[in-house]
Design a protein around this motif. Structure first.
Motif, PDB file in Angstrom:
ATOM      1  N   SER A   1       0.818  -1.221   0.000  1.00 54.01           N
ATOM      2  CA  SER A   1       0.000   0.000   0.000  1.00 54.01           C
ATOM      3  C   SER A   1       0.846   1.262   0.000  1.00 54.01           C
ATOM      4  O   SER A   1       0.326   2.351  -0.220  1.00 54.01           O
ATOM      5  CB  SER A   1      -0.946   0.003   1.205  1.00 54.01           C
ATOM      6  OG  SER A   1      -0.200   0.068   2.403  1.00 54.01           O
ATOM      7  N   PHE A   2       2.150   1.151   0.237  1.00 56.93           N
ATOM      8  CA  PHE A   2       3.024   2.320   0.244  1.00 56.93           C
ATOM      9  C   PHE A   2       3.514   2.629  -1.160  1.00 56.93           C
ATOM     10  O   PHE A   2       3.956   1.740  -1.885  1.00 56.93           O
ATOM     11  CB  PHE A   2       4.258   2.085   1.124  1.00 56.93           C
ATOM     12  CG  PHE A   2       3.983   2.059   2.600  1.00 56.93           C
ATOM     13  CD1 PHE A   2       2.820   2.581   3.144  1.00 56.93           C
ATOM     14  CD2 PHE A   2       4.906   1.510   3.458  1.00 56.93           C
ATOM     15  CE1 PHE A   2       2.589   2.559   4.505  1.00 56.93           C
ATOM     16  CE2 PHE A   2       4.692   1.489   4.834  1.00 56.93           C
ATOM     17  CZ  PHE A   2       3.523   2.016   5.344  1.00 56.93           C
ATOM     18  N   GLY A   3       3.468   3.897  -1.517  1.00 51.85           N
ATOM     19  CA  GLY A   3       4.065   4.343  -2.769  1.00 51.85           C
ATOM     20  C   GLY A   3       5.561   4.503  -2.589  1.00 51.85           C
ATOM     21  O   GLY A   3       6.115   4.309  -1.501  1.00 51.85           O
ATOM     22  N   GLY A   4       6.226   4.896  -3.661  1.00 51.23           N
ATOM     23  CA  GLY A   4       7.681   5.043  -3.632  1.00 51.23           C
ATOM     24  C   GLY A   4       8.176   6.009  -2.579  1.00 51.23           C
ATOM     25  O   GLY A   4       9.133   5.709  -1.853  1.00 51.23           O
ATOM     26  N   SER A   5       7.539   7.187  -2.474  1.00 52.63           N
ATOM     27  CA  SER A   5       8.018   8.171  -1.498  1.00 52.63           C
ATOM     28  C   SER A   5       7.754   7.688  -0.066  1.00 52.63           C
ATOM     29  O   SER A   5       8.565   7.940   0.832  1.00 52.63           O
ATOM     30  CB  SER A   5       7.385   9.542  -1.732  1.00 52.63           C
ATOM     31  OG  SER A   5       5.987   9.477  -1.571  1.00 52.63           O
ATOM     32  N   ASP A   6       6.642   6.991   0.151  1.00 54.52           N
ATOM     33  CA  ASP A   6       6.365   6.436   1.480  1.00 54.52           C
ATOM     34  C   ASP A   6       7.390   5.370   1.855  1.00 54.52           C
ATOM     35  O   ASP A   6       7.856   5.302   2.993  1.00 54.52           O
ATOM     36  CB  ASP A   6       4.964   5.838   1.548  1.00 54.52           C
ATOM     37  CG  ASP A   6       3.867   6.881   1.529  1.00 54.52           C
ATOM     38  OD1 ASP A   6       4.151   8.039   1.896  1.00 54.52           O
ATOM     39  OD2 ASP A   6       2.737   6.545   1.140  1.00 54.52           O
ATOM     40  N   ARG A   7       7.749   4.538   0.881  1.00 47.50           N
ATOM     41  CA  ARG A   7       8.762   3.507   1.136  1.00 47.50           C
ATOM     42  C   ARG A   7      10.111   4.143   1.451  1.00 47.50           C
ATOM     43  O   ARG A   7      10.829   3.691   2.333  1.00 47.50           O
ATOM     44  CB  ARG A   7       8.894   2.564  -0.051  1.00 47.50           C
ATOM     45  CG  ARG A   7       7.747   1.576  -0.165  1.00 47.50           C
ATOM     46  CD  ARG A   7       7.980   0.620  -1.309  1.00 47.50           C
ATOM     47  NE  ARG A   7       6.840  -0.278  -1.442  1.00 47.50           N
ATOM     48  CZ  ARG A   7       6.943  -1.547  -1.798  1.00 47.50           C
ATOM     49  NH1 ARG A   7       8.116  -2.074  -2.070  1.00 47.50           N
ATOM     50  NH2 ARG A   7       5.874  -2.301  -1.892  1.00 47.50           N
ATOM     51  N   ASP A   8      10.447   5.207   0.705  1.00 43.17           N
ATOM     52  CA  ASP A   8      11.709   5.912   0.960  1.00 43.17           C
ATOM     53  C   ASP A   8      11.712   6.517   2.363  1.00 43.17           C
ATOM     54  O   ASP A   8      12.714   6.457   3.080  1.00 43.17           O
ATOM     55  CB  ASP A   8      11.938   7.019  -0.076  1.00 43.17           C
ATOM     56  CG  ASP A   8      12.238   6.471  -1.462  1.00 43.17           C
ATOM     57  OD1 ASP A   8      12.587   5.278  -1.578  1.00 43.17           O
ATOM     58  OD2 ASP A   8      12.125   7.247  -2.435  1.00 43.17           O
ATOM     59  N   GLN A   9      10.577   7.097   2.754  1.00 46.83           N
ATOM     60  CA  GLN A   9      10.489   7.694   4.089  1.00 46.83           C
ATOM     61  C   GLN A   9      10.624   6.612   5.166  1.00 46.83           C
ATOM     62  O   GLN A   9      11.344   6.790   6.150  1.00 46.83           O
ATOM     63  CB  GLN A   9       9.178   8.441   4.255  1.00 46.83           C
ATOM     64  CG  GLN A   9       9.071   9.146   5.594  1.00 46.83           C
ATOM     65  CD  GLN A   9       7.758   9.910   5.744  1.00 46.83           C
ATOM     66  OE1 GLN A   9       6.854   9.791   4.935  1.00 46.83           O
ATOM     67  NE2 GLN A   9       7.665  10.690   6.794  1.00 46.83           N
ATOM     68  N   LEU A  10       9.947   5.496   4.986  1.00 46.64           N
ATOM     69  CA  LEU A  10      10.040   4.397   5.945  1.00 46.64           C
ATOM     70  C   LEU A  10      11.470   3.867   6.029  1.00 46.64           C
ATOM     71  O   LEU A  10      11.986   3.626   7.117  1.00 46.64           O
ATOM     72  CB  LEU A  10       9.076   3.268   5.558  1.00 46.64           C
ATOM     73  CG  LEU A  10       9.109   2.021   6.440  1.00 46.64           C
ATOM     74  CD1 LEU A  10       8.770   2.364   7.885  1.00 46.64           C
ATOM     75  CD2 LEU A  10       8.171   0.958   5.890  1.00 46.64           C
ATOM     76  N   ALA A  11      12.118   3.712   4.879  1.00 42.48           N
ATOM     77  CA  ALA A  11      13.507   3.233   4.868  1.00 42.48           C
ATOM     78  C   ALA A  11      14.408   4.197   5.638  1.00 42.48           C
ATOM     79  O   ALA A  11      15.271   3.768   6.406  1.00 42.48           O
ATOM     80  CB  ALA A  11      14.000   3.064   3.434  1.00 42.48           C
ATOM     81  N   GLY A  12      14.189   5.487   5.462  1.00 44.83           N
ATOM     82  CA  GLY A  12      14.980   6.478   6.186  1.00 44.83           C
ATOM     83  C   GLY A  12      14.751   6.407   7.684  1.00 44.83           C
ATOM     84  O   GLY A  12      15.703   6.494   8.475  1.00 44.83           O
ATOM     85  N   LEU A  13      13.501   6.253   8.086  1.00 44.32           N
ATOM     86  CA  LEU A  13      13.189   6.152   9.514  1.00 44.32           C
ATOM     87  C   LEU A  13      13.798   4.896  10.134  1.00 44.32           C
ATOM     88  O   LEU A  13      14.364   4.941  11.231  1.00 44.32           O
ATOM     89  CB  LEU A  13      11.669   6.152   9.720  1.00 44.32           C
ATOM     90  CG  LEU A  13      10.953   7.463   9.408  1.00 44.32           C
ATOM     91  CD1 LEU A  13       9.442   7.237   9.378  1.00 44.32           C
ATOM     92  CD2 LEU A  13      11.322   8.521  10.435  1.00 44.32           C
ATOM     93  N   LEU A  14      13.701   3.776   9.431  1.00 41.92           N
ATOM     94  CA  LEU A  14      14.262   2.534   9.954  1.00 41.92           C
ATOM     95  C   LEU A  14      15.790   2.587   9.999  1.00 41.92           C
ATOM     96  O   LEU A  14      16.404   2.071  10.938  1.00 41.92           O
ATOM     97  CB  LEU A  14      13.790   1.343   9.120  1.00 41.92           C
ATOM     98  CG  LEU A  14      12.294   1.030   9.234  1.00 41.92           C
ATOM     99  CD1 LEU A  14      11.903  -0.053   8.235  1.00 41.92           C
ATOM    100  CD2 LEU A  14      11.919   0.630  10.645  1.00 41.92           C
TER     101      LEU A  14
END
Length: 79
Positions: free
Chosen positions: A48-61
């Motif tokens: 359900s995550f788009g590219g920018s959401d995935r990038d944000q999640l990767a950065g947070l993790l």
């Protein structure tokens, strides 16, 4: 994991304080069997995550791992 035959412990001859953990043949076969299932489940969870959401999640993790010292700080723009 050692009791299940998945890993073995090997003392380092150069430094007796060090114990290396190695996958056994059974451990490798188990990883080969379950890793594709794990990756497919991760993909399902992140669909359900788009590219920018995935990038944000990767950065947070990444920041979380860095805060615990589990990974070296990554180079970031503006650092």
């Amino acid at each position: 994991m050692q009791d299940k035959g998945l890993v073995s412990r090997v003392r380092d001859d150069g430094d007796r304080r060090t114990v290396k953990i190695r996958l056994t043949d059974l451990g490798r076969k188990t990883v080969d069997r379950v890793l594709p299932l794990h990756l497919a489940n991760e993909d399902r969870l992140l669909q359900s995550f788009g590219g920018s959401d995935r990038d944000q999640l990767a950065g947070l993790l990444t920041g979380l791992l860095e805060s615990y010292g589990d990974t070296p700080p990554s180079p970031r723009v503006g650092r």
